[in-house]
Design a protein around this motif. Structure first.
Motif, PDB file in Angstrom:
ATOM      1  N   GLY A  73      -5.909   4.010 -17.879  1.00 53.26           N
ATOM      2  CA  GLY A  73      -6.977   4.089 -18.862  1.00 53.26           C
ATOM      3  C   GLY A  73      -7.845   2.846 -18.887  1.00 53.26           C
ATOM      4  O   GLY A  73      -7.486   1.803 -18.362  1.00 53.26           O
ATOM      5  N   ASN A  74      -8.988   2.987 -19.521  1.00 53.03           N
ATOM      6  CA  ASN A  74      -9.886   1.864 -19.766  1.00 53.03           C
ATOM      7  C   ASN A  74      -9.283   1.056 -20.901  1.00 53.03           C
ATOM      8  O   ASN A  74      -9.139   1.551 -22.009  1.00 53.03           O
ATOM      9  CB  ASN A  74     -11.277   2.373 -20.129  1.00 53.03           C
ATOM     10  CG  ASN A  74     -12.279   1.264 -20.288  1.00 53.03           C
ATOM     11  OD1 ASN A  74     -11.967   0.203 -20.806  1.00 53.03           O
ATOM     12  ND2 ASN A  74     -13.489   1.519 -19.857  1.00 53.03           N
ATOM     13  N   GLN A  75      -8.945  -0.186 -20.639  1.00 50.07           N
ATOM     14  CA  GLN A  75      -8.218  -0.972 -21.623  1.00 50.07           C
ATOM     15  C   GLN A  75      -9.110  -1.546 -22.721  1.00 50.07           C
ATOM     16  O   GLN A  75      -8.614  -1.961 -23.749  1.00 50.07           O
ATOM     17  CB  GLN A  75      -7.440  -2.073 -20.919  1.00 50.07           C
ATOM     18  CG  GLN A  75      -6.401  -1.460 -20.003  1.00 50.07           C
ATOM     19  CD  GLN A  75      -5.552  -2.483 -19.297  1.00 50.07           C
ATOM     20  OE1 GLN A  75      -5.863  -3.668 -19.287  1.00 50.07           O
ATOM     21  NE2 GLN A  75      -4.473  -2.017 -18.703  1.00 50.07           N
ATOM     22  N   LYS A  76     -10.400  -1.529 -22.538  1.00 53.98           N
ATOM     23  CA  LYS A  76     -11.312  -2.024 -23.574  1.00 53.98           C
ATOM     24  C   LYS A  76     -11.791  -0.898 -24.485  1.00 53.98           C
ATOM     25  O   LYS A  76     -11.892  -1.066 -25.686  1.00 53.98           O
ATOM     26  CB  LYS A  76     -12.524  -2.712 -22.951  1.00 53.98           C
ATOM     27  CG  LYS A  76     -12.221  -4.046 -22.339  1.00 53.98           C
ATOM     28  CD  LYS A  76     -13.493  -4.692 -21.836  1.00 53.98           C
ATOM     29  CE  LYS A  76     -13.203  -6.032 -21.199  1.00 53.98           C
ATOM     30  NZ  LYS A  76     -14.411  -6.634 -20.654  1.00 53.98           N
ATOM     31  N   GLN A  77     -12.119   0.255 -23.883  1.00 56.87           N
ATOM     32  CA  GLN A  77     -12.759   1.315 -24.649  1.00 56.87           C
ATOM     33  C   GLN A  77     -11.917   2.576 -24.781  1.00 56.87           C
ATOM     34  O   GLN A  77     -12.330   3.516 -25.439  1.00 56.87           O
ATOM     35  CB  GLN A  77     -14.098   1.684 -23.995  1.00 56.87           C
ATOM     36  CG  GLN A  77     -15.042   0.521 -23.903  1.00 56.87           C
ATOM     37  CD  GLN A  77     -16.271   0.841 -23.072  1.00 56.87           C
ATOM     38  OE1 GLN A  77     -16.337   1.857 -22.414  1.00 56.87           O
ATOM     39  NE2 GLN A  77     -17.248  -0.041 -23.117  1.00 56.87           N
ATOM     40  N   GLY A  78     -10.757   2.620 -24.149  1.00 57.01           N
ATOM     41  CA  GLY A  78      -9.958   3.833 -24.161  1.00 57.01           C
ATOM     42  C   GLY A  78     -10.533   4.839 -23.182  1.00 57.01           C
ATOM     43  O   GLY A  78     -11.602   4.652 -22.605  1.00 57.01           O
ATOM     44  N   GLY A  79      -9.839   5.917 -22.968  1.00 55.57           N
ATOM     45  CA  GLY A  79     -10.298   6.931 -22.022  1.00 55.57           C
ATOM     46  C   GLY A  79     -10.083   6.470 -20.592  1.00 55.57           C
ATOM     47  O   GLY A  79      -9.428   5.466 -20.324  1.00 55.57           O
ATOM     48  N   ALA A  80     -10.638   7.215 -19.679  1.00 53.80           N
ATOM     49  CA  ALA A  80     -10.502   6.910 -18.251  1.00 53.80           C
ATOM     50  C   ALA A  80     -11.547   5.876 -17.830  1.00 53.80           C
ATOM     51  O   ALA A  80     -12.526   5.637 -18.530  1.00 53.80           O
ATOM     52  CB  ALA A  80     -10.672   8.186 -17.435  1.00 53.80           C
ATOM     53  N   LEU A  81     -11.331   5.293 -16.664  1.00 54.18           N
ATOM     54  CA  LEU A  81     -12.328   4.385 -16.106  1.00 54.18           C
ATOM     55  C   LEU A  81     -13.545   5.190 -15.664  1.00 54.18           C
ATOM     56  O   LEU A  81     -13.419   6.306 -15.148  1.00 54.18           O
ATOM     57  CB  LEU A  81     -11.753   3.624 -14.907  1.00 54.18           C
ATOM     58  CG  LEU A  81     -10.683   2.590 -15.205  1.00 54.18           C
ATOM     59  CD1 LEU A  81     -10.158   1.994 -13.908  1.00 54.18           C
ATOM     60  CD2 LEU A  81     -11.213   1.491 -16.092  1.00 54.18           C
ATOM     61  N   SER A  82     -14.713   4.612 -15.837  1.00 54.86           N
ATOM     62  CA  SER A  82     -15.940   5.275 -15.417  1.00 54.86           C
ATOM     63  C   SER A  82     -16.044   5.263 -13.892  1.00 54.86           C
ATOM     64  O   SER A  82     -15.363   4.477 -13.216  1.00 54.86           O
ATOM     65  CB  SER A  82     -17.156   4.566 -16.011  1.00 54.86           C
ATOM     66  OG  SER A  82     -17.304   3.282 -15.421  1.00 54.86           O
ATOM     67  N   ASN A  83     -16.911   6.111 -13.376  1.00 50.58           N
ATOM     68  CA  ASN A  83     -17.153   6.108 -11.930  1.00 50.58           C
ATOM     69  C   ASN A  83     -17.691   4.755 -11.477  1.00 50.58           C
ATOM     70  O   ASN A  83     -17.373   4.288 -10.387  1.00 50.58           O
ATOM     71  CB  ASN A  83     -18.124   7.230 -11.544  1.00 50.58           C
ATOM     72  CG  ASN A  83     -17.470   8.582 -11.598  1.00 50.58           C
ATOM     73  OD1 ASN A  83     -16.255   8.702 -11.501  1.00 50.58           O
ATOM     74  ND2 ASN A  83     -18.276   9.619 -11.754  1.00 50.58           N
ATOM     75  N   GLY A  84     -18.499   4.122 -12.310  1.00 44.66           N
ATOM     76  CA  GLY A  84     -19.022   2.796 -11.981  1.00 44.66           C
ATOM     77  C   GLY A  84     -17.912   1.767 -11.846  1.00 44.66           C
ATOM     78  O   GLY A  84     -17.923   0.943 -10.933  1.00 44.66           O
ATOM     79  N   SER A  85     -16.934   1.821 -12.751  1.00 49.06           N
ATOM     80  CA  SER A  85     -15.794   0.895 -12.677  1.00 49.06           C
ATOM     81  C   SER A  85     -14.963   1.159 -11.432  1.00 49.06           C
ATOM     82  O   SER A  85     -14.531   0.218 -10.751  1.00 49.06           O
ATOM     83  CB  SER A  85     -14.909   1.036 -13.915  1.00 49.06           C
ATOM     84  OG  SER A  85     -15.579   0.570 -15.058  1.00 49.06           O
ATOM     85  N   LEU A  86     -14.738   2.424 -11.144  1.00 51.86           N
ATOM     86  CA  LEU A  86     -13.980   2.767  -9.941  1.00 51.86           C
ATOM     87  C   LEU A  86     -14.707   2.297  -8.686  1.00 51.86           C
ATOM     88  O   LEU A  86     -14.089   1.804  -7.742  1.00 51.86           O
ATOM     89  CB  LEU A  86     -13.719   4.267  -9.886  1.00 51.86           C
ATOM     90  CG  LEU A  86     -12.752   4.802 -10.940  1.00 51.86           C
ATOM     91  CD1 LEU A  86     -12.725   6.325 -10.907  1.00 51.86           C
ATOM     92  CD2 LEU A  86     -11.371   4.222 -10.776  1.00 51.86           C
TER      93      LEU A  86
END
Length: 101
Positions: A73-86
């Motif tokens: 998960g995205n540790q700052k905002q919750g949910g999954a990592l965005s495509n941009g982060s990936l």
């Protein structure tokens, strides 16, 4: 991720060296800061899987690490990592393999 603590001194050295290499090549300060942080996550994964030396790194391990990143998960905002982060993680992995060559 910058909060991960690496125990392996050789991984710490390679991360620092990678950061310096990016700086020497003239990458933007944000890139020089962020890409090694993504590679620290790879090193942490290696440590957790008892891979103690960079020479043990291969394509399969990198693929497994990337699959694990896609699931976390995205540790700052919750949910999954965005495509941009990936994509930033992929960019870090590609640039790191260039560095290793």
């Amino acid at each position: 991720m910058k909060k991960l603590i690496l125990k392996n001194e050789s991984y710490q050295y390679v991360e620092k060296s990678f950061r310096e290499w990016l700086d020497i090549l003239g990458y933007a300060p944000s890139t020089v800061y962020k890409l090694p942080n993504h590679i620290r996550e790879l090193f942490y994964y290696l440590e957790q899987n008892n891979i103690d030396h960079i020479t043990q790194l291969d394509n399969q391990i990198i693929k497994e690490h990337y699959e694990q990143i896609k699931l976390r998960g995205n540790q700052k905002q919750g949910g999954a990592l965005s495509n941009g982060s990936l994509n930033k993680h992929l960019q870090a992995l590609y640039k790191f393999t260039d560095y290793l060559r």
